[in-house]
Write an enzyme that holds these catalytic residues in place. Structure first.
Site, short mmCIF file in Angstrom:
data_model
loop_
_atom_site.label_atom_id
_atom_site.label_comp_id
_atom_site.label_asym_id
_atom_site.label_seq_id
_atom_site.Cartn_x
_atom_site.Cartn_y
_atom_site.Cartn_z
N ARG A 193 0.82 -1.22 0.00
CA ARG A 193 0.00 0.00 0.00
C ARG A 193 0.86 1.27 0.00
O ARG A 193 0.51 2.28 0.61
CB ARG A 193 -0.94 0.04 1.22
N SER A 266 -11.00 -0.76 2.52
CA SER A 266 -10.33 -0.75 3.82
C SER A 266 -9.97 0.68 4.20
O SER A 266 -9.29 1.37 3.42
CB SER A 266 -9.02 -1.55 3.77
N GLU A 362 -5.60 4.26 5.18
CA GLU A 362 -5.13 3.95 3.82
C GLU A 362 -5.51 5.06 2.84
O GLU A 362 -4.69 5.47 2.02
CB GLU A 362 -5.73 2.61 3.37
#
Ligand code: FAD
Ligand code: EPU
Length: 371
Positions: A193, A266, A362
């Protein structure tokens, strides 16, 4: 398991026109633009200006010419399909949206192909295009929302695969040096990520991504759930297209759809901690899912930590945590960006207090810092 893709081995080389009529500036400008339909949280936000770029040649012009400097401003916010962005306020400056289209096969030696995709293409549509061409690799990444241009930003990943493995080059406008550049995958610093782009949000504007895709490769079907979906589909001989179908079914079952309830997938990254920390936690809480990262670090399930805090399904007004997946921050209707941020902070604080583990968001948060 190794499998070749279902359709033929030679692909038609396509070229999509990228230039408009003479006199077309290659962009459109909207003042006081509504961003509600441009973010998958569906929160109210406006931008002082929205520039939609339709031709790649307009990017350098917009960024360098004195005549456009005032409308672009110092640090325009780049927005794709808004599926990983939380607006916590209006954008005082300019939002730049790249609607550049085109998928071109640059080279094809029969065993793998080099494919250039413009930033404004939809990611899932490109995945299905690649599979239809007989190219493999992206099947586990089916149904991830968003644009191709945003895909390298956080090195999108799912079900054991990340795009960094298939990216050959990323074409960008480098705002620091005011020049077009083509970064090799090794220069993109891809990790979980993360990438050079995510760490420098005001520097790079991704205009196209070049992929290197094989026609045959081992399928990744060991990740929890994929095998069960293949069985449910009655598949005994998986192909990349069937794996994509299994992934799609799995995702639709596990994750709430932004079309039904606002969300950005998420909201937190899974925390990577020292293996000794993970071991100590497991001594007390044996059930926490974890995955080794390297010899010294371990990734923990943030969803498990949040659920263990009793916050799965938590709701404060229209802002809350999904009752289907504890990592998903949701807008049940009319939550504002600040209300969603408040719930996210409450969740992170609870995880910190109960487990001593810091979890990080995120998505990009526009108009506020998380802490
Ligand atoms: P945006 O939200 O528009 O932008 C995200 C960030 O990228 C911002 O910082 C923005 O400034 C920047 N950016 C966008 N375009 C450019 C560009 N051309 N140049 C430079 N910067 C740019 N992600 C995963 O990795 N795996 C998943 O499994 C996954 N599942 C999801 C499921 C759901 C239901 C949702 C809603 C999201 C999910 N995501 C997942 C997150 C999201 O899909 C990805 O991060 C996607 O790449 C975001 O694309 P976007 O175009 O919507 O980006
Ligand atoms: N779990 C819970 N409670 C829940 C949900 C999950 O305890 O409510 C536990 C389960 O026990 C499971 C574990 O968490 O074993 C992992 O769950 P899942 O397989 O759903 O994966 P995840 O870690 O929650 C990550 C990505 C997703 C990606 C999936 C599949 C991150 C932050 N998220 O989720 O990506 O789709 O794996 O690979 O890494 C996104 O980035 O937006 C995203 C959706």
């Amino acid at each position: 398991m190794s499998a070749s893709c279902e359709t033929g081995t030679s692909a038609k080389i396509t070229a999509t026109p990228r230039h408009g009529d003479p006199g077309d500036p290659g962009f459109t400008l909207t003042e006081n633009a509504d961003l509600k339909s441009r973010n998958t949280f569906h929160v109210d936000a406006r931008a002082r200006r929205l520039i939609e770029v339709t031709h790649a040649a307009a990017v350098p012009r917009l960024m360098t010419e004195a005549s456009t400097h005032d409308i672009v401003g110092e640090a325009p916010l780049i927005l794709g399909e808004g599926s990983n962005t939380l607006f916590v306020g209006d954008v005082a400056g300019t939002v730049l949206s790249l609607t550049l289209r085109g998928i071109d096969i640059l080279d094809d030696d029969g065993s793998r192909a080099s494919v250039r995709v413009a930033a404004g293409e939809n990611w899932n549509a490109f995945v299905h295009w690649s599979l239809a061409q007989g190219l493999c690799g992206l099947e586990n990444l089916a149904l991830i929302p968003g644009s191709v241009g945003a895909a390298p930003i956080q090195n999108i990943g799912a079900y054991g695969v990340e795009i960094g493995e298939f990216v050959a080059h990323v074409e960008c406008w480098d705002r620091l040096n005011a020049t077009s550049i083509r970064l090799a995958a090794s220069e993109c610093e891809f990790s979980y990520r993360d990438s050079i782009f995510k760490r420098n949000p005001d520097r790079y504007i991704v205009t196209a991504v070049e992929f290197d895709l094989p026609r045959q490769r081992e399928l990744h079907i060991d990740y929890a759930g994929i095998g069960d979906e293949l069985i449910a589909l009655g598949v005994t001989k998986p192909t990349p297209i069937l794996v994509a179908e299994a992934v799609k079914r799995l995702r639709l079952r596990k994750l709430p759809s932004p079309a039904v309830v606002g969300n950005a997938g998420s909201f937190f990254k899974n925390p990577v901690v020292a293996t000794s920390v993970a071991e100590a936690l497991k001594q007390k809480r044996f059930a926490i899912p974890s995955w080794p990262v390297d010899s010294q670090s371990t990734k923990l399930s943030a969803a498990w930590l949040i659920e263990a805090c009793g916050l799965k399904g938590y709701r404060d007004g229209d802002a809350g945590i999904s009752d289907r997946h504890a990592l998903v921050l949701v807008n049940h209707g009319n939550a504002s960006g600040p209300q969603l941020l408040a719930v996210a902070r409450k969740v992170a604080d609870a995880v910190e207090q109960n487990f001593g583990i810091s979890i990080e968001p995120e998505p990009r948060i526009v108009g506020a810092t998380f802490r």
